[in-house]
Design a protein around this motif. Structure first.
Motif, PDB file in Angstrom:
ATOM      1  N   THR A 247       0.748  17.871   8.278  1.00 33.30           N
ATOM      2  CA  THR A 247       1.685  17.958   9.407  1.00 33.30           C
ATOM      3  C   THR A 247       1.041  18.260  10.751  1.00 33.30           C
ATOM      4  OG1 THR A 247       2.089  20.271   8.849  1.00 33.30           O
ATOM      5  CG2 THR A 247       3.675  18.655   8.010  1.00 33.30           C
ATOM      6  N   HIS A 248      -0.081  18.966  10.775  1.00 30.63           N
ATOM      7  CA  HIS A 248      -0.608  19.357  12.090  1.00 30.63           C
ATOM      8  C   HIS A 248      -1.382  18.193  12.711  1.00 30.63           C
ATOM      9  CE1 HIS A 248      -2.305  21.512  15.396  1.00 30.63           C
ATOM     10  NE2 HIS A 248      -1.691  22.623  15.022  1.00 30.63           N
ATOM     11  N   PRO A 249      -1.004  17.773  13.905  1.00 28.69           N
ATOM     12  CA  PRO A 249      -1.637  16.579  14.471  1.00 28.69           C
ATOM     13  C   PRO A 249      -3.128  16.755  14.744  1.00 28.69           C
ATOM     14  CG  PRO A 249      -0.196  17.643  16.087  1.00 28.69           C
ATOM     15  CD  PRO A 249       0.041  18.321  14.770  1.00 28.69           C
ATOM     16  N   ARG A 250      -3.581  17.992  14.871  1.00 27.88           N
ATOM     17  CA  ARG A 250      -5.007  18.165  15.197  1.00 27.88           C
ATOM     18  C   ARG A 250      -5.849  18.558  13.976  1.00 27.88           C
ATOM     19  NH1 ARG A 250      -2.401  19.884  19.688  1.00 27.88           N
ATOM     20  NH2 ARG A 250      -2.634  22.095  19.240  1.00 27.88           N
ATOM     21  N   ILE A 251      -5.239  18.668  12.813  1.00 25.43           N
ATOM     22  CA  ILE A 251      -6.035  18.862  11.588  1.00 25.43           C
ATOM     23  C   ILE A 251      -6.304  17.478  11.004  1.00 25.43           C
ATOM     24  CG2 ILE A 251      -6.125  19.882   9.273  1.00 25.43           C
ATOM     25  CD1 ILE A 251      -4.278  22.095  10.289  1.00 25.43           C
ATOM     26  N   CYS A 252      -7.587  17.168  10.844  1.00 22.79           N
ATOM     27  CA  CYS A 252      -7.959  15.799  10.464  1.00 22.79           C
ATOM     28  C   CYS A 252      -7.469  15.460   9.060  1.00 22.79           C
ATOM     29  CB  CYS A 252      -9.464  15.634  10.554  1.00 22.79           C
ATOM     30  SG  CYS A 252      -9.999  15.665  12.258  1.00 22.79           S
ATOM     31  N   LYS A 253      -7.090  14.204   8.927  1.00 22.37           N
ATOM     32  CA  LYS A 253      -6.546  13.727   7.637  1.00 22.37           C
ATOM     33  C   LYS A 253      -7.721  13.248   6.759  1.00 22.37           C
ATOM     34  CE  LYS A 253      -2.500  14.270   9.606  1.00 22.37           C
ATOM     35  NZ  LYS A 253      -2.892  15.537  10.303  1.00 22.37           N
ATOM     36  N   HIS A 254      -8.578  14.164   6.480  1.00 25.55           N
ATOM     37  CA  HIS A 254      -9.745  13.888   5.632  1.00 25.55           C
ATOM     38  C   HIS A 254      -9.971  15.076   4.720  1.00 25.55           C
ATOM     39  CE1 HIS A 254     -14.404  13.980   5.273  1.00 25.55           C
ATOM     40  NE2 HIS A 254     -13.871  13.445   4.206  1.00 25.55           N
ATOM     41  N   ILE A 255     -10.071  14.810   3.431  1.00 24.52           N
ATOM     42  CA  ILE A 255     -10.365  15.882   2.487  1.00 24.52           C
ATOM     43  C   ILE A 255     -11.559  15.476   1.638  1.00 24.52           C
ATOM     44  CG2 ILE A 255      -9.495  17.288   0.562  1.00 24.52           C
ATOM     45  CD1 ILE A 255      -6.659  16.871   1.662  1.00 24.52           C
ATOM     46  N   HIS A 256     -12.568  16.334   1.662  1.00 27.49           N
ATOM     47  CA  HIS A 256     -13.728  16.131   0.787  1.00 27.49           C
ATOM     48  C   HIS A 256     -13.451  16.931  -0.478  1.00 27.49           C
ATOM     49  CE1 HIS A 256     -17.804  15.088  -0.208  1.00 27.49           C
ATOM     50  NE2 HIS A 256     -18.036  16.345  -0.555  1.00 27.49           N
ATOM     51  N   LEU A 257     -13.297  16.212  -1.589  1.00 26.60           N
ATOM     52  CA  LEU A 257     -12.820  16.845  -2.815  1.00 26.60           C
ATOM     53  C   LEU A 257     -13.826  16.588  -3.943  1.00 26.60           C
ATOM     54  CD1 LEU A 257     -10.143  18.346  -3.430  1.00 26.60           C
ATOM     55  CD2 LEU A 257      -9.256  16.195  -4.321  1.00 26.60           C
ATOM     56  N   PRO A 258     -14.834  17.462  -4.058  1.00 27.84           N
ATOM     57  CA  PRO A 258     -15.908  17.190  -5.024  1.00 27.84           C
ATOM     58  C   PRO A 258     -15.394  17.034  -6.464  1.00 27.84           C
ATOM     59  CG  PRO A 258     -16.565  18.929  -3.516  1.00 27.84           C
ATOM     60  CD  PRO A 258     -15.087  18.680  -3.277  1.00 27.84           C
ATOM     61  N   LEU A 259     -15.679  15.881  -7.049  1.00 29.32           N
ATOM     62  CA  LEU A 259     -15.232  15.593  -8.425  1.00 29.32           C
ATOM     63  C   LEU A 259     -16.270  16.084  -9.437  1.00 29.32           C
ATOM     64  CD1 LEU A 259     -13.564  14.054 -10.635  1.00 29.32           C
ATOM     65  CD2 LEU A 259     -14.876  12.005 -10.023  1.00 29.32           C
ATOM     66  N   GLN A 260     -17.509  15.784  -9.200  1.00 29.25           N
ATOM     67  CA  GLN A 260     -18.684  16.109 -10.051  1.00 29.25           C
ATOM     68  C   GLN A 260     -18.742  15.263 -11.317  1.00 29.25           C
ATOM     69  OE1 GLN A 260     -20.410  17.550  -8.078  1.00 29.25           O
ATOM     70  NE2 GLN A 260     -19.496  19.307  -7.116  1.00 29.25           N
ATOM     71  N   ALA A 261     -17.653  15.155 -12.062  1.00 30.04           N
ATOM     72  CA  ALA A 261     -17.661  14.314 -13.272  1.00 30.04           C
ATOM     73  C   ALA A 261     -16.223  13.972 -13.646  1.00 30.04           C
ATOM     74  CB  ALA A 261     -18.344  15.035 -14.426  1.00 30.04           C
ATOM     75  N   GLY A 262     -16.078  12.842 -14.359  1.00 32.55           N
ATOM     76  CA  GLY A 262     -14.732  12.380 -14.683  1.00 32.55           C
ATOM     77  C   GLY A 262     -14.372  12.537 -16.152  1.00 32.55           C
ATOM     78  N   ASN A 263     -15.225  13.224 -16.896  1.00 32.29           N
ATOM     79  CA  ASN A 263     -14.976  13.404 -18.328  1.00 32.29           C
ATOM     80  C   ASN A 263     -14.712  14.887 -18.624  1.00 32.29           C
ATOM     81  OD1 ASN A 263     -16.731  14.455 -20.862  1.00 32.29           O
ATOM     82  ND2 ASN A 263     -15.524  12.648 -21.417  1.00 32.29           N
ATOM     83  N   ASP A 264     -13.727  15.151 -19.460  1.00 34.91           N
ATOM     84  CA  ASP A 264     -13.306  16.540 -19.683  1.00 34.91           C
ATOM     85  C   ASP A 264     -14.371  17.414 -20.338  1.00 34.91           C
ATOM     86  OD1 ASP A 264     -10.907  16.378 -18.420  1.00 34.91           O
ATOM     87  OD2 ASP A 264      -9.755  15.889 -20.221  1.00 34.91           O
ATOM     88  N   ARG A 265     -15.111  16.841 -21.294  1.00 36.84           N
ATOM     89  CA  ARG A 265     -16.142  17.677 -21.944  1.00 36.84           C
ATOM     90  C   ARG A 265     -17.206  18.074 -20.914  1.00 36.84           C
ATOM     91  NH1 ARG A 265     -21.098  17.759 -24.740  1.00 36.84           N
ATOM     92  NH2 ARG A 265     -21.597  15.666 -23.969  1.00 36.84           N
TER      93      ARG A 265
END
Ligand code: 5AD
Ligand code: SF4
Length: 437
Positions: A247-265
């Motif tokens: 909602t805030h116009p000056r907060i950038c619409k970018h999120i760096h969301l570290p995944l690291q791996a896509g497997n549960d084990r």
């Protein structure tokens, strides 16, 4: 007597860049001068990173290159940052080129350590602190359009692959008002974009207020056009923070969301504390609330015992999420980490390298596709400076952090710090190209 001249080189992450600004401030206060040329320096400081082995090797390479200067004119050499913290006594052996070691919580001792070193006595300060945030020190920044503010330091997550909790110690947050005052001073000096930094920003707490409160307060400062932050941990991305971003116009619409791996084990072995399904649900929640969001990530390929089938699940997730860009790393065993103690680093190097190549190629194709979808759109670009390739171009970033290059000229006056309206006409996997709209 001539004031000692210091040359400082920075390796690694944005937090290290910020720490270099703190070190410059601490030393300038004591009368030290800075030079951009190692040859002209009396003291060379390397602000180091320990996150992967290649970061380590780079520092050793640079140290070797300084040997002649040390032998010729008695150069004082200091190693700062995460490597100093992690290696401690290893670096202080008698034949070592290093005179001073200072870990990330010990920069206040640097003037004293350097004074002793100039007089011929080696020294180190590598203890970690539960409190040090350098809140009272104003970083010595190169004045410009963008700046960093570290709002918290350290990390308590202990992901099993990661050395940061050992090199940077426990999590601690800076005081809320101190961060606001620093951001206000930056705005007054002409800075237009502030990035709030922390190893784990959504753990920010000042006792009453949390990271979303801080982000909103910084975004409300007069003169700041954009606020970014990095990095949040996917295990807790509160609705309140998502609401602020959306909602805030000056907060950038970018999120760096570290995944690291896509497997549960593998995620369990890494102790990331989320599952593949939970991560996907978070991405869905973010995209539903904020469809224009740009998502980026970090991935490690070839973690201990990762099979081909498990790696394929990471590839599959990358295909599904379609990040705008990703940093992809080969797993690199780090001394002292939980993984180094508990698991064998048993994926052959060639297999790790092949997995990295596959992911990089996959991501490149996705990045290209997503960037090409921008062609024809008009974007707001915060101009940072001239283009790398040509002084006839400006370079800046979109709200979503996409690097954008466009030719100078046109009727509207544009300069670094301007928010330019640019129509995208072409795109590569890494850059948007356009014209002033
Ligand atoms: N090996 C490879 N990559 C690592 N990272 C952290 N530790 C390691 C390691 N031992 C990566 C993670 C993290 C990024 C900053 O560095 O992906 O998010
Ligand atoms: Fe390292 Fe995990 Fe902390 Fe990030 S959250 S700094 S990867 S321990």
């Amino acid at each position: 007597m001539r004031a000692p001249h210091v040359f400082i080189e920075t390796f690694g992450c944005q937090m290290n860049e910020y720490d270099t600004e703190l070190v410059r401030s601490i030393l300038k206060d004591k009368g030290y001068r800075f030079t951009d040329l190692a040859d002209m320096a009396d003291i060379v400081l390397l602000n180091t990173c320990a996150i992967r082995e290649n970061a380590h090797n780079k520092v050793y390479g640079h140290l070797g290159a300084l040997k002649p200067l040390k032998e010729d004119k008695g150069l004082v050499i200091g190693v700062l940052g995460c490597m100093a913290q992690n290696l401690k006594k290893d670096l202080m052996e008698s034949e070592s080129l290093i005179d001073v070691l200072a870990g990330p919580d010990s920069y206040r001792s640097l003037p004293e350590l350097l004074e002793k070193a100039v007089a011929g006595r080696k020294g180190m300060a590598v203890d970690l602190s539960e409190y040090e945030t350098y809140a009272d020190i104003t970083p010595d920044r190169v004045e410009g359009v963008t700046a960093w503010i570290a709002v918290m330091r350290g990390c308590d997550n202990f992901c099993t692959f990661c050395v940061v909790p050992y090199t940077r110690g426990r999590e601690r947050s800076r005081d809320f008002d101190g961060v606001l005052r620093e951001a206000e001073a930056l705005a007054a000096s002409g800075c237009r974009q502030v990035t709030l930094l922390g190893q784990n920003v959504n753990s920010y707490r000042d006792g009453v207020r949390d990271f979303a409160d801080l982000l909103l307060a910084v975004a409300d400062i007069q003169g700041i056009e954009r606020v970014r932050f990095t990095s949040p941990h996917p295990k807790d991305f509160p609705d309140k923070l998502l609401e602020a971003v959306a909602t805030h116009p000056r907060i950038c619409k970018h999120i760096h969301l570290p995944l690291q791996a896509g497997n549960d084990r593998i995620l369990r072995l890494m102790d990331r504390t989320y599952t593949r399904a939970e991560y996907r649900a978070l991405v869905a929640r973010i995209r539903t609330r904020c469809p224009e969001i740009v998502l980026t990530t970090d991935i490690i390929a070839g973690f201990c015992s990762e099979t081909d089938a498990e790696f394929a699940e990471t590839e599959d997730l990358v295909r599904q999420v379609e990040y705008h860009s990703a940093y992809i790393f080969k797993y690199s065993e780090r001394k002292n980490t939980i993984a180094a103690r508990k698991y064998a680093d048993d994926v052959p190097d060639a297999v790790k390298a092949a997995r990295v190549t596959r992911l990089v190629e996959l991501q490149r194709a996705i990045s290209l596709k997503k960037n090409r979808e921008m062609i024809g759109k008009t974007v707001a670009v915060l101009v940072e400076g001239e283009g790398k390739r040509s002084p006839d171009q400006w370079m800046g970033r979109t709200d979503g952090n996409l690097v954008t290059v466009f030719p100078k000229g046109g009727s509207a006056p544009v300069k670094p710090g301007s928010l330019a309206s640019v129509r995208v006409t072409d795109a590569s996997a890494t850059t948007l190209y356009g014209q002033l709209a």
